[in-house]
Design a protein around this motif. Structure first.
Motif, PDB file in Angstrom:
ATOM      1  N   LYS A  85       8.268 -14.996  45.708  1.00  0.00           N
ATOM      2  CA  LYS A  85       8.636 -16.383  45.431  1.00  0.00           C
ATOM      3  C   LYS A  85       8.205 -16.799  44.017  1.00  0.00           C
ATOM      4  CE  LYS A  85       8.385 -20.936  47.591  1.00  0.00           C
ATOM      5  NZ  LYS A  85       7.821 -21.712  48.690  1.00  0.00           N
ATOM      6  N   SER A  86       7.020 -16.362  43.610  1.00  0.00           N
ATOM      7  CA  SER A  86       6.552 -16.726  42.267  1.00  0.00           C
ATOM      8  C   SER A  86       7.367 -16.018  41.191  1.00  0.00           C
ATOM      9  CB  SER A  86       5.055 -16.448  42.108  1.00  0.00           C
ATOM     10  OG  SER A  86       4.771 -15.086  42.273  1.00  0.00           O
ATOM     11  N   LYS A  87       7.838 -14.799  41.448  1.00  0.00           N
ATOM     12  CA  LYS A  87       8.705 -14.106  40.487  1.00  0.00           C
ATOM     13  C   LYS A  87      10.019 -14.846  40.311  1.00  0.00           C
ATOM     14  CE  LYS A  87       7.514  -9.363  39.964  1.00  0.00           C
ATOM     15  NZ  LYS A  87       7.633  -7.991  40.247  1.00  0.00           N
ATOM     16  N   VAL A  88      10.607 -15.277  41.425  1.00  0.00           N
ATOM     17  CA  VAL A  88      11.864 -16.030  41.377  1.00  0.00           C
ATOM     18  C   VAL A  88      11.650 -17.337  40.614  1.00  0.00           C
ATOM     19  CG1 VAL A  88      13.530 -17.312  42.797  1.00  0.00           C
ATOM     20  CG2 VAL A  88      12.856 -14.999  43.452  1.00  0.00           C
ATOM     21  N   ALA A  89      10.538 -18.017  40.880  1.00  0.00           N
ATOM     22  CA  ALA A  89      10.249 -19.286  40.199  1.00  0.00           C
ATOM     23  C   ALA A  89      10.089 -19.076  38.699  1.00  0.00           C
ATOM     24  CB  ALA A  89       8.993 -19.926  40.779  1.00  0.00           C
ATOM     25  N   ASN A  91      11.433 -16.611  36.873  1.00  0.00           N
ATOM     26  CA  ASN A  91      12.763 -16.312  36.317  1.00  0.00           C
ATOM     27  C   ASN A  91      13.577 -17.588  36.153  1.00  0.00           C
ATOM     28  OD1 ASN A  91      12.363 -13.564  36.039  1.00  0.00           O
ATOM     29  ND2 ASN A  91      13.108 -13.102  38.094  1.00  0.00           N
ATOM     30  N   THR A  92      13.502 -18.479  37.133  1.00  0.00           N
ATOM     31  CA  THR A  92      14.199 -19.766  37.048  1.00  0.00           C
ATOM     32  C   THR A  92      13.668 -20.576  35.872  1.00  0.00           C
ATOM     33  OG1 THR A  92      14.539 -19.774  39.435  1.00  0.00           O
ATOM     34  CG2 THR A  92      14.735 -21.895  38.303  1.00  0.00           C
ATOM     35  N   PHE A  93      12.352 -20.622  35.728  1.00  0.00           N
ATOM     36  CA  PHE A  93      11.744 -21.341  34.604  1.00  0.00           C
ATOM     37  C   PHE A  93      12.226 -20.780  33.271  1.00  0.00           C
ATOM     38  CE2 PHE A  93       8.435 -21.290  31.342  1.00  0.00           C
ATOM     39  CZ  PHE A  93       8.266 -22.647  31.137  1.00  0.00           C
ATOM     40  N   ASP A  94      12.217 -19.443  33.135  1.00  0.00           N
ATOM     41  CA  ASP A  94      12.650 -18.814  31.887  1.00  0.00           C
ATOM     42  C   ASP A  94      14.114 -19.129  31.576  1.00  0.00           C
ATOM     43  OD1 ASP A  94      10.155 -17.754  31.392  1.00  0.00           O
ATOM     44  OD2 ASP A  94      10.640 -15.778  32.244  1.00  0.00           O
ATOM     45  N   ARG A  95      14.981 -19.057  32.601  1.00  0.00           N
ATOM     46  CA  ARG A  95      16.404 -19.368  32.385  1.00  0.00           C
ATOM     47  C   ARG A  95      16.592 -20.820  31.948  1.00  0.00           C
ATOM     48  NH1 ARG A  95      17.062 -17.087  37.246  1.00  0.00           N
ATOM     49  NH2 ARG A  95      17.813 -19.008  38.164  1.00  0.00           N
ATOM     50  N   ARG A  96      15.896 -21.731  32.628  1.00  0.00           N
ATOM     51  CA  ARG A  96      16.035 -23.152  32.292  1.00  0.00           C
ATOM     52  C   ARG A  96      15.488 -23.450  30.895  1.00  0.00           C
ATOM     53  NH1 ARG A  96      14.480 -25.846  38.121  1.00  0.00           N
ATOM     54  NH2 ARG A  96      16.483 -25.370  39.111  1.00  0.00           N
TER      55      ARG A  96
END
Length: 168
Positions: A85-89, A91-96
């Motif tokens: 879950k923290s990896k997905v979060a 990756n989302t942060f980096d994309r945004r």
């Protein structure tokens, strides 16, 4: 001196584990206290020799205070679903973050273009007409036209055409 990771249960050592990096504790008191809290070692304070290995960061240590990798977060006391879950979060942060940065660049460029066009529209037409320089025998181009051409990528003839169109 052998450098080892201070995380509970981690046995990574520098030299034995190639490809791993070992990070010093931050000097910033707020960030340092967050690192110590993340390790969950009650009553423990790091020395200058203490290090945390790269295994305890989702991707890699970050100096961005908004990033999940600002503080180590991957430890044995966490379950695998939490780690995923923290990896997905992250990756989302980096994309945004990348998307916001791209948008800022586009907005900044379009604001520059608009201000240059408004400057050229308000300038008198004689600024954009080539004037023969009698002393040097060649044409002169006023600075405002040259600057507009450089910043917008338009040719001087395009700028002159726009200026004439704006004044009619």
């Amino acid at each position: 001196m052998v450098i080892t990771c201070v995380a509970v249960g981690c046995q990574n050592r520098q030299g034995r584990d190639p490809g791993k990096s070992f990070h010093r504790f931050p000097t910033d008191p707020e960030r340092r206290s967050r690192w110590i809290a993340a390790l969950k070692r009650e009553g423990w304070q790091p020395t200058t020799a203490c290090r945390v290995c790269s295994d305890h960061f989702i991707l890699s240590k970050s100096d961005d205070s908004l990033s999940l990798d600002y503080v180590p977060s991957q430890f044995q006391y966490m379950s695998s679903p939490q780690k995923k879950k923290s990896k997905v979060a992250l990756n989302t942060f980096d994309r945004r973050s990348a998307s916001r940065k791209r948008r800022r660049c586009v907005v900044s460029q379009s604001e520059t273009d608009r201000s240059l066009l408004s400057m050229s529209a308000s300038a008198p037409a004689e600024y954009f007409v080539k004037v023969a320089d009698e002393q040097e025998g060649g044409p002169q181009i006023p600075d405002i036209a040259r600057e507009t051409s450089i910043q917008t990528g338009l040719s001087l003839s395009d700028i002159q055409a726009l200026q004439i169109e704006c004044h009619h």
